[in-house]
Design an enzyme around this catalytic site. Structure first.
Site, PDB file in Angstrom:
ATOM      1  N   SER A 146      97.955  20.037  25.521  1.00  0.00           N
ATOM      2  CA  SER A 146      98.251  19.368  26.792  1.00  0.00           C
ATOM      3  C   SER A 146      97.109  19.205  27.774  1.00  0.00           C
ATOM      4  O   SER A 146      97.254  18.481  28.746  1.00  0.00           O
ATOM      5  CB  SER A 146      99.398  20.068  27.496  1.00  0.00           C
ATOM      6  OG  SER A 146     100.602  19.592  26.970  1.00  0.00           O
ATOM      7  N   LYS A 193      98.175  21.603  38.148  1.00  0.00           N
ATOM      8  CA  LYS A 193      99.382  21.110  37.477  1.00  0.00           C
ATOM      9  C   LYS A 193     100.599  21.752  38.141  1.00  0.00           C
ATOM     10  O   LYS A 193     100.561  22.957  38.469  1.00  0.00           O
ATOM     11  CB  LYS A 193      99.310  21.505  35.996  1.00  0.00           C
ATOM     12  CG  LYS A 193     100.394  20.936  35.108  1.00  0.00           C
ATOM     13  CD  LYS A 193     100.096  21.288  33.644  1.00  0.00           C
ATOM     14  CE  LYS A 193     101.102  20.699  32.677  1.00  0.00           C
ATOM     15  NZ  LYS A 193     100.758  20.994  31.255  1.00  0.00           N
ATOM     16  N   SER A 248     100.650  17.010  28.181  1.00  0.00           N
ATOM     17  CA  SER A 248     101.531  16.997  29.317  1.00  0.00           C
ATOM     18  C   SER A 248     100.827  17.140  30.658  1.00  0.00           C
ATOM     19  O   SER A 248     101.436  16.884  31.695  1.00  0.00           O
ATOM     20  CB  SER A 248     102.544  18.133  29.182  1.00  0.00           C
ATOM     21  OG  SER A 248     101.893  19.393  29.274  1.00  0.00           O
TER      22      SER A 248
HETATM   23  N1  GLN Z   1     102.428  17.656  23.240  1.00  0.00           N
HETATM   24  C1  GLN Z   1     102.751  18.989  22.845  1.00  0.00           C
HETATM   25  C2  GLN Z   1     104.221  19.236  23.031  1.00  0.00           C
HETATM   26  O1  GLN Z   1     104.872  18.342  23.434  1.00  0.00           O
HETATM   27  C3  GLN Z   1     101.940  19.973  23.605  1.00  0.00           C
HETATM   28  C4  GLN Z   1     102.484  20.281  24.942  1.00  0.00           C
HETATM   29  C5  GLN Z   1     101.639  21.267  25.676  1.00  0.00           C
HETATM   30  O2  GLN Z   1     100.557  21.623  25.211  1.00  0.00           O
HETATM   31  N2  GLN Z   1     102.154  21.765  26.785  1.00  0.00           N
HETATM   32  O3  GLN Z   1     104.694  20.295  22.786  1.00  0.00           O
END
Ligand code: GLN
Length: 491
Positions: free
Chosen positions: A175, A76, A151
């Site tokens: 994410s 990532k 994400s």
């Molecule tokens: N979807 C969650 C958020 O927007 C989790 C994001 C993540 O785990 N980096 O915060």
């Protein structure tokens, strides 16, 4: 060579039937053929990756062995690898060269794994769909009109599309697990501290974890053992109490395993097709002798509020370092304060700005007690719910998300709807617990994931349980239709 599982490639490499160079070349070729459709990759450098692959082949020929020696992996783009950029999916960091290797990356490199690309993501890992990337959203290989989930969108798509058998993402509130469930792959969020965050761009430091992604739990186990363990550069890091048995993961005995089903996670919000797919998966487990028991996690209804209050508060503090002085983009202005304001205005996207503003508000004088402090108290109650549940069950099984992968644009105008996609994934991180998502089946030709949550530091047990399920089901072996048509998987 076909789309492989890392454990099979591991055997092929050890036996001398495969070479790292050929596997890495295949990864690079598949990226080239797939990217017109999928947009999972933000950066790569073929010559660096192929040179590392040749070094891995030398080590293999010299008789060296490691769980990941010669295996390609994808990162990532919020994790530092000094070979390439670390953009965090943001304009403010576009093209920024990573100055050092993250600890997890350094450990994989030392064990001979070969990084082949940096993967797309929601800007600074904030999002649930991949659509908040400043560089265009990655697409779901099961249906390119739909989001892959976020994400860690690009990392998950990379594994689902066969670019590499392993990838790393980060998981603050879901994410790696949410996109894994949308794209039919397996992803682990380890116990808080098991993987060092040194070299991971910080989003919400009390929640961030690095998360390995692969097609199976057995493949994840290969990478986990190499990366896990205390790191003096991350004071929150801890040793995994058990690392033996990870090279040849054994399935957990399902007979007598007490699986808790939190009733709050199976309530109205769950789409019927997801529910029936999960019920079928749970039946597979109970047919093998696992005991399914209803449990209650009564404070679950506060989880989204708690998570988004704490997350945004920490975001507003962590992201203050992107000010145009030290990293990345700098706006031109004569006064320092204008330069900082313009840099952030030009460089950051709307979701990141929304969180910085929300967080700054939560932490401000007069509101701190009402929001931040109250959320901290709710976090304790949520943690206690889990402690109580684990007095009577060994593991919890839940949905990963209320629905399947949604069409592009369907939630971007409604931040609350986007946040609700995380309803089942934010609780375990608030309690620091290990959790994973694995393929459970399909509804309307879209993948559905099932989440397992374990007690703290029971990461290996969680992988063994997932492996037991994957030893008697085939869902994790199913590949997207796009990719069944030939050597270049028809992309
Ligand atoms: N979807 C969650 C958020 O927007 C989790 C994001 C993540 O785990 N980096 O915060």
């Amino acid at each position: 060579m076909a789309v492989g599982m890392a454990v099979d490639w591991r055997e092929g490499l050890d036996a001398g039937d495969l070479s790292s160079e050929a596997l890495v070349q295949q990864s690079l070729d598949w990226i080239t053929s797939g990217e017109g459709r999928l947009r999972a990759i933000l950066a790569l450098d073929e010559s660096i990756s192929l040179a590392l692959a040749r070094k891995a082949d030398d080590r293999l020929r010299a008789g060296e062995r490691s769980p990941v020696l010669g295996l390609p992996f994808i990162l990532k783009d919020n994790l530092n690898w000094s070979g390439l950029q670390v953009s965090c999916g943001s304009r403010i960091m576009e093209g920024y060269q990573a100055p050092y290797d993250a600890t997890v990356v350094a450990r994989l490199l030392a064990a001979g794994a070969v990084p082949v690309a940096k993967a797309n993501l929601d800007e600074y890992a904030m999002g649930s769909s991949g659509e908040y990337s400043a560089f265009g959203a990655a697409r779901n290989p099961w249906d390119t009109a739909r989001v892959p989930g976020g994400s860690s969108s690009g990392s998950v798509v990379s594994v689902a599309a066969g670019y590499a058998p392993l990838a790393l993402g980060s998981d603050t509130g879901g994410s790696v697990r949410l996109p894994a469930s949308f794209c039919n792959v397996t992803a682990l969020r380890p116990t808080f501290g098991v993987l060092s965050r040194y070299g991971l761009s910080a989003m919400a430091s009390s929640l961030d974890q690095v998360g390995p992604i692969a097609r199976s739990a057995a493949d994840i186990a290969l990478a986990l053992q190499v990366m896990a363990g205390r790191d003096p550069m991350d004071s929150t890091s801890v040793d995994l109490p058990r690392t033996e048995g990870l090279t040849h993961l054994q399935p957990r005995e399902l007979k007598g395993l007490r699986i808790g089903l939190p009733k709050e996670y199976f309530s109205e919000g769950l789409e019927p097709g997801v529910r029936s797919t999960l019920e079928a998966a749970l039946k597979v487990l109970s047919d093998q002798g696992a005991e399914l028991r209803e449990v209650s996690l009564p404070h679950t209804r506060y989880a989204i509020d708690t998570y988004y209050l704490l997350c945004t508060s920490e975001v507003s503090s962590n992201l203050s370092r992107f000010d145009g002085v030290r990293f990345g983009h700098r706006a031109s202005a004569t006064r320092l304060t204008d330069m900082i304001a313009d840099t952030r205005d030009q460089g950051l996207g709307s979701e990141v700005k929304r969180r910085i503003l929300l967080g700054a508000f939560c932490l401000s004088k007069g509101y701190y007690d009402a929001f931040y402090l109250k959320a901290m108290k709710a976090r304790t109650l949520i943690t206690q719910d889990f402690e109580k549940a684990f007095e009577t069950v060994d593991v919890l099984a839940t949905p990963v998300s209320p629905g399947t992968a949604f069409p592009f644009g369907s939630k971007t105008d409604d931040p609350l709807a986007m946040y609700l996609a995380d309803a089942y994934t934010v609780t375990a991180p608030l309690a620091g617990l290990p959790c994973l998502s694995m393929p459970a089946g399909f509804t309307n030709a879209l993948p559905v994931g099932i989440q397992l949550i374990g007690p703290a530091l029971f990461d290996v047990m969680l992988l063994e349980t997932a492996h037991a399920f994957q030893s008697i089901t085939h869902h994790h072996r199913d590949t997207p239709p796009l990719f069944r048509t030939g050597a270049n998987h028809g992309l």
